[in-house]
Design a protein around this motif. Structure first.
Motif, PDB file in Angstrom:
ATOM      1  N   LEU A 282      40.899 -35.873 -48.128  1.00  0.00           N
ATOM      2  CA  LEU A 282      40.058 -36.110 -48.883  1.00  0.00           C
ATOM      3  C   LEU A 282      41.296 -36.995 -50.299  1.00  0.00           C
ATOM      4  CD1 LEU A 282      38.041 -35.376 -50.898  1.00  0.00           C
ATOM      5  CD2 LEU A 282      38.856 -32.984 -51.317  1.00  0.00           C
ATOM      6  N   GLU A 283      40.119 -37.739 -50.473  1.00  0.00           N
ATOM      7  CA  GLU A 283      41.003 -38.013 -51.956  1.00  0.00           C
ATOM      8  C   GLU A 283      40.963 -37.468 -52.411  1.00  0.00           C
ATOM      9  OE1 GLU A 283      43.632 -40.825 -52.106  1.00  0.00           O
ATOM     10  OE2 GLU A 283      43.637 -41.429 -49.978  1.00  0.00           O
ATOM     11  N   VAL A 284      40.922 -36.628 -53.589  1.00  0.00           N
ATOM     12  CA  VAL A 284      40.027 -36.079 -55.166  1.00  0.00           C
ATOM     13  C   VAL A 284      39.817 -36.561 -55.722  1.00  0.00           C
ATOM     14  CG1 VAL A 284      40.738 -34.048 -56.271  1.00  0.00           C
ATOM     15  CG2 VAL A 284      41.048 -33.959 -54.237  1.00  0.00           C
ATOM     16  N   PRO A 285      40.505 -37.516 -56.797  1.00  0.00           N
ATOM     17  CA  PRO A 285      39.935 -38.172 -57.693  1.00  0.00           C
ATOM     18  C   PRO A 285      38.958 -39.632 -57.022  1.00  0.00           C
ATOM     19  CG  PRO A 285      41.964 -38.947 -57.254  1.00  0.00           C
ATOM     20  CD  PRO A 285      41.760 -37.764 -56.093  1.00  0.00           C
ATOM     21  N   LEU A 286      38.687 -39.615 -56.176  1.00  0.00           N
ATOM     22  CA  LEU A 286      37.974 -40.734 -55.827  1.00  0.00           C
ATOM     23  C   LEU A 286      36.697 -39.919 -55.122  1.00  0.00           C
ATOM     24  CD1 LEU A 286      39.608 -43.416 -53.478  1.00  0.00           C
ATOM     25  CD2 LEU A 286      39.490 -43.049 -55.852  1.00  0.00           C
ATOM     26  N   VAL A 287      35.854 -38.606 -55.812  1.00  0.00           N
ATOM     27  CA  VAL A 287      34.947 -38.351 -55.207  1.00  0.00           C
ATOM     28  C   VAL A 287      35.021 -37.467 -56.057  1.00  0.00           C
ATOM     29  CG1 VAL A 287      33.446 -36.678 -53.741  1.00  0.00           C
ATOM     30  CG2 VAL A 287      35.694 -38.031 -52.687  1.00  0.00           C
ATOM     31  N   PRO A 288      33.290 -37.753 -56.702  1.00  0.00           N
ATOM     32  CA  PRO A 288      32.557 -36.576 -57.629  1.00  0.00           C
ATOM     33  C   PRO A 288      32.450 -35.172 -57.177  1.00  0.00           C
ATOM     34  CG  PRO A 288      31.081 -38.493 -57.505  1.00  0.00           C
ATOM     35  CD  PRO A 288      31.995 -38.510 -56.421  1.00  0.00           C
ATOM     36  N   GLN A 289      33.192 -33.730 -58.588  1.00  0.00           N
ATOM     37  CA  GLN A 289      33.003 -32.670 -57.996  1.00  0.00           C
ATOM     38  C   GLN A 289      32.260 -31.892 -57.246  1.00  0.00           C
ATOM     39  OE1 GLN A 289      34.026 -30.565 -61.898  1.00  0.00           O
ATOM     40  NE2 GLN A 289      34.720 -28.702 -61.391  1.00  0.00           N
ATOM     41  N   ASP A 290      30.552 -32.795 -58.078  1.00  0.00           N
ATOM     42  CA  ASP A 290      29.601 -32.018 -57.556  1.00  0.00           C
ATOM     43  C   ASP A 290      29.177 -32.119 -56.278  1.00  0.00           C
ATOM     44  OD1 ASP A 290      28.791 -34.669 -58.085  1.00  0.00           O
ATOM     45  OD2 ASP A 290      27.484 -34.090 -59.901  1.00  0.00           O
ATOM     46  N   GLU A 291      29.667 -33.008 -55.601  1.00  0.00           N
ATOM     47  CA  GLU A 291      29.978 -33.511 -54.076  1.00  0.00           C
ATOM     48  C   GLU A 291      30.542 -31.639 -53.197  1.00  0.00           C
ATOM     49  OE1 GLU A 291      28.159 -35.416 -52.695  1.00  0.00           O
ATOM     50  OE2 GLU A 291      27.567 -36.773 -53.695  1.00  0.00           O
ATOM     51  N   ARG A 292      31.295 -31.214 -53.994  1.00  0.00           N
ATOM     52  CA  ARG A 292      32.157 -29.914 -53.286  1.00  0.00           C
ATOM     53  C   ARG A 292      32.468 -30.608 -52.303  1.00  0.00           C
ATOM     54  NH1 ARG A 292      29.025 -26.445 -51.781  1.00  0.00           N
ATOM     55  NH2 ARG A 292      30.822 -24.351 -52.300  1.00  0.00           N
ATOM     56  N   ALA A 293      33.299 -31.414 -52.314  1.00  0.00           N
ATOM     57  CA  ALA A 293      34.178 -32.213 -51.477  1.00  0.00           C
ATOM     58  C   ALA A 293      34.896 -31.646 -50.572  1.00  0.00           C
ATOM     59  CB  ALA A 293      34.630 -33.748 -51.321  1.00  0.00           C
ATOM     60  N   PHE A 294      36.107 -30.225 -51.151  1.00  0.00           N
ATOM     61  CA  PHE A 294      36.317 -30.016 -50.183  1.00  0.00           C
ATOM     62  C   PHE A 294      36.009 -28.390 -50.050  1.00  0.00           C
ATOM     63  CE2 PHE A 294      39.215 -25.618 -50.238  1.00  0.00           C
ATOM     64  CZ  PHE A 294      40.270 -26.095 -49.188  1.00  0.00           C
ATOM     65  N   GLU A 295      35.132 -27.683 -50.075  1.00  0.00           N
ATOM     66  CA  GLU A 295      34.566 -26.987 -49.617  1.00  0.00           C
ATOM     67  C   GLU A 295      33.727 -27.425 -47.769  1.00  0.00           C
ATOM     68  OE1 GLU A 295      34.546 -23.606 -49.998  1.00  0.00           O
ATOM     69  OE2 GLU A 295      35.514 -24.019 -52.090  1.00  0.00           O
ATOM     70  N   ARG A 296      33.250 -28.458 -48.613  1.00  0.00           N
ATOM     71  CA  ARG A 296      32.413 -29.420 -47.434  1.00  0.00           C
ATOM     72  C   ARG A 296      33.032 -29.326 -46.026  1.00  0.00           C
ATOM     73  NH1 ARG A 296      28.388 -32.893 -49.984  1.00  0.00           N
ATOM     74  NH2 ARG A 296      27.346 -33.319 -48.058  1.00  0.00           N
ATOM     75  N   MET A 297      34.623 -30.552 -46.590  1.00  0.00           N
ATOM     76  CA  MET A 297      35.269 -30.602 -45.899  1.00  0.00           C
ATOM     77  C   MET A 297      35.869 -29.155 -44.995  1.00  0.00           C
ATOM     78  SD  MET A 297      39.160 -33.235 -46.160  1.00  0.00           S
ATOM     79  CE  MET A 297      39.835 -31.542 -47.276  1.00  0.00           C
ATOM     80  N   LEU A 298      36.740 -28.537 -45.703  1.00  0.00           N
ATOM     81  CA  LEU A 298      36.846 -26.893 -45.214  1.00  0.00           C
ATOM     82  C   LEU A 298      36.003 -26.534 -44.351  1.00  0.00           C
ATOM     83  CD1 LEU A 298      38.558 -24.224 -44.805  1.00  0.00           C
ATOM     84  CD2 LEU A 298      37.786 -23.738 -46.735  1.00  0.00           C
TER      85      LEU A 298
END
Length: 356
Positions: A282-298
């Motif tokens: 996950l490239e953190v700065p490239l994905v909006p926070q409201d997408e909850r990308a880390f939680e979804r990746m986990l």
């Protein structure tokens, strides 16, 4: 006897001759040492380059901004040609990351005249590693947009030229920025316009500050799923597609998308081999926070592990603990807050430019 004749001819005493011989020997010794030192320096430099090349391929948790003279990454250029003055992805000028120079005209000037001058900058694209762009303030009060990319049929009362101050390659260099400012000054003289331009030293300082901030925020998170037994590629591919992943164009990565945006992806895999481990990135700065990308990746990592008899591990192969996950969440909260505070929120178009 021969030496005595030379001494007589030169009028040298025994002491003077001895001193001359000692001096000559010292010069020879210095020359030999210099040759050895140069060879050692050259060899050390070759080794340094070899090490740099090896370490540049090593994955890291934090991928900070590189020095400005490193050319390993390919920076997106302003465009394929200068027949149009817009970047391929049509980014807008942003003073938060751009050096912006404004040209003001006493009377509106045609886009065709401006383009005729700027199109002569054919060498800038090849020389510049930083993205640059140009926008015009439409003189037509009924125009749909005030600032727009230049059009030959348009008419403009003001012009903005901008060059990006920093990217993952590092801050813009003094020569590159000075060259851009000089070209813009020459353009202002040619078009007979007033010019509003910040000093080069001020912009260089802004570039350094922007680079420091970006380096602290350029975070890549990873989750590793280690399988108990190798998973055949066919089975793995079916599982990933079932989970909503799409195989990328290179056929070696899987991407997880939301609303057309890649939230995270897998590291490279070999389709000709069974899969023993998959790493989600996950490239953190490239994905909006409201997408909850880390939680979804986990969550996807957990589902993949359960379906293919695997487990989540850290980079050292140790089972991923709840404490580690909590720590990551806390760091993410701070990172997102810092990006918001800097005016470059994660997933914004400005962030996409800065972290490219």
């Amino acid at each position: 006897m021969y030496v005595e004749q030379i001494m007589t001819m030169l009028g040298l005493s025994d002491l003077q001759l001895a001193l001359a011989v000692i001096g000559l020997l010292i010069l020879i010794a210095v020359a030999i040492l210099n040759i050895k030192y140069a060879r050692a320096r050259r060899k050390a430099k070759e080794n340094e380059y070899a090490l740099d090349d090896r370490f540049s391929r090593e994955p890291s948790f934090i991928q900070g901004f590189a020095d400005a003279d490193i050319s390993g990454r390919a920076e997106p250029s302003f465009g394929e040609s200068l027949t149009t003055i817009s970047a391929p992805e049509k980014f807008a000028i942003d003073p938060r990351i751009d050096c912006v120079i404004t040209l003001r005209f006493d009377e509106a000037i045609s886009g065709a005249e401006i383009l005729a001058e700027i199109n002569a900058w054919t060498d800038l694209e090849a020389q510049s590693t930083a993205r640059w762009m140009c926008e015009g303030l439409n003189a037509d009060v009924d125009a749909a947009e005030d600032w727009e990319e230049l059009k030959s049929e348009g008419s403009y009362s003001e012009l903005q030229l901008a060059i990006q101050l920093a990217s993952r390659k590092g801050p813009i260099g003094v020569l590159e920025l000075s060259d851009f400012c000089s070209r813009t000054q020459a353009l202002a003289e040619t078009l007979g316009s007033q010019i509003d331009m910040p000093s080069v030293s001020t912009m260089l300082e802004s570039a350094k500050e922007l680079d420091v901030m970006a380096a602290e925020s350029d975070i890549q998170l990873s989750i590793n799923v280690l399988f108990d037994e190798p998973c055949p590629w066919g089975n793995f591919d079916a599982l990933m597609r079932q989970r909503g992943f799409k195989l990328s164009r290179n056929g070696r990565q899987y991407e997880y998308l939301s609303k057309g945006l890649v939230l995270f992806n897998s590291a490279d895999l070999d389709p000709n081999k069974s899969v023993t481990q998959v790493t989600l990135l996950l490239e953190v700065p490239l994905v909006p926070q409201d997408e909850r990308a880390f939680e979804r990746m986990l969550s996807e990592g957990v589902e993949i592990a359960q379906a293919a008899h695997g487990r989540l591990v850290d980079d050292n192969g140790i089972n991923l603990s709840e404490a580690a996950v909590i720590s990551i969440r806390q760091h993410l909260d701070v990172l997102y807050a810092n990006l918001e505070k800097s005016g470059i929120p994660a997933g914004s178009s400005t962030s996409s430019r800065l972290f490219s």
